[in-house]
Design a protein around this motif. Structure first.
Motif, PDB file in Angstrom:
ATOM      1  N   ASP A  43      32.182  36.542  26.998  1.00 16.86           N
ATOM      2  CA  ASP A  43      33.324  36.683  27.890  1.00 16.86           C
ATOM      3  C   ASP A  43      33.859  35.313  28.271  1.00 16.86           C
ATOM      4  O   ASP A  43      33.113  34.328  28.312  1.00 16.86           O
ATOM      5  CB  ASP A  43      32.930  37.428  29.173  1.00 16.86           C
ATOM      6  CG  ASP A  43      32.448  38.834  28.893  1.00 16.86           C
ATOM      7  OD1 ASP A  43      33.293  39.704  28.640  1.00 16.86           O
ATOM      8  OD2 ASP A  43      31.224  39.052  28.914  1.00 16.86           O
ATOM      9  N   SER A  45      36.849  33.666  31.215  1.00 23.76           N
ATOM     10  CA  SER A  45      37.801  33.903  32.300  1.00 23.76           C
ATOM     11  C   SER A  45      38.438  32.597  32.739  1.00 23.76           C
ATOM     12  O   SER A  45      37.797  31.539  32.702  1.00 23.76           O
ATOM     13  CB  SER A  45      37.100  34.544  33.511  1.00 23.76           C
ATOM     14  OG  SER A  45      36.544  35.789  33.188  1.00 23.76           O
ATOM     15  N   SER A  50      40.850  37.434  32.046  1.00 25.49           N
ATOM     16  CA  SER A  50      39.594  37.361  31.293  1.00 25.49           C
ATOM     17  C   SER A  50      39.738  38.142  29.997  1.00 25.49           C
ATOM     18  O   SER A  50      40.521  39.095  29.913  1.00 25.49           O
ATOM     19  CB  SER A  50      38.429  37.911  32.125  1.00 25.49           C
ATOM     20  OG  SER A  50      38.635  39.285  32.414  1.00 25.49           O
TER      21      SER A  50
END
Length: 313
Positions: A43, A45, A50
């Motif tokens: 991930d 962000s 994100s």
């Protein structure tokens, strides 16, 4: 039909032999990975939001700095589907490089299209370009990456976003691949996007710094007019003088193509354009196990990697 490109492509848009199969890739058992290879989800962000992404690490990875190829999927696709269709992970095993697949969020676009047509998603350090560049830099922080050999490519909406990334981040990406996409700034809202896809656009923004670019486009593409491929090349070239050479050929499956190389004074190809005759809106030479592929065409993935590795920052 053009509105459906942004809001979910209909199956009837794909005819003349290319395949949309494989959309359910994520629901099938995953393809076994080569020994020691990894296909990990991560991930990223920032202030723009994100995104998740998948990163392929080849089995022969030994800790040394590797090239990185960032792949941007088309509408309705996923990282797994795009990896399957393009077979880029197979090439990563052969040539030993990293491959990243950022995933567009349904929250950002219901059809998972990159928002290449929004003026707020076309500039450096803003919107989706900032997220894609952020993913790229996060991988460069987390893994040994050859900083001079970072590349980006995409299909359709992903191809249009790849063109934007090349213009916005010439200091990050050493070369760009655009398959069935559009030039940076080809549209600024939904209506202008539909017009550009159907007829092409007026190039309003030339590349300030030339980024080597390879383009693939089928000349029977009914979703994105093939004239857009010419405009991607024209934008990348700007006013620079290059020498052009043209060759033709045919794949073993009977698909003809025209390949135009534009080289600098040293003979190094800076722009490469493939017109795949008879092909539609699909990744040339891709696997029928992925969506939106034309398996009979010349291998776009292999051509892009070859072109990419001729260039470094």
């Amino acid at each position: 039909m053009f509105r459906n490109f942004l809001n979910g492509l209909p199956k009837s848009s794909f005819a003349n032999g290319w395949t949309r199969r494989g959309k359910d890739v994520g629901g099938r058992p995953p393809t076994p990975l080569p020994k020691h290879a990894r296909f990990e989800e991560h991930d990223f962000s920032n202030t723009a939001g994100s995104r998740t992404y998948k990163l392929y690490v080849p089995g022969r990875y030994d800790g040394r700095a590797l090239p990185l190829v960032v792949m941007l999927h088309g509408c309705t696709q996923s990282p797994d589907d795009f990896a399957t269709g393009t077979r880029m992970n197979t090439l990563a095993e052969e040539r030993t490089f990293l491959v990243a697949y950022p995933e567009q969020s349904k929250m950002a676009n219901a059809s998972k299209c990159w928002n290449w047509f929004n003026s707020g998603d076309q500039r450096r350090d803003l919107g989706e370009p900032s997220l894609i560049a952020g993913i790229t830099r996060q991988i460069m922080d987390d893994f040994p990456v050859d900083v001079g050999m970072v590349y980006i490519a995409g299909l359709s909406a992903g191809g249009a976003m790849a063109a934007i990334m090349g213009i916005a981040y010439p200091d990050l990406y050493a070369a760009v691949g655009v398959h069935s996409g559009l030039a940076c700034g080809a549209a600024f809202d939904l209506q202008s996007a539909l017009t550009a896809m159907r007829y092409g656009s007026v190039i309003r923004r030339a590349a300030e710094q030339m980024v080597p670019t390879i383009v693939f486009h089928g000349d029977h593409d009914k979703t994105v007019n093939p004239v857009n491929a010419d405009q991607v090349i024209a934008q990348a070239k700007s006013a620079r003088h290059l020498r052009a050479s043209v060759s033709t050929g045919k794949t073993s499956d009977g698909i003809s193509f025209t390949r135009t190389l534009q080289s600098d004074e040293t003979g190094r190809p800076m722009l490469e354009q493939w017109v795949v005759h008879g092909a539609g809106h699909a990744w040339s030479g891709g696997s029928a196990e992925g969506s939106y592929t034309e398996p009979r065409g010349p291998d776009a993935s292999r051509a892009m990697v070859r072109f990419f590795f001729q260039h470094r920052l």
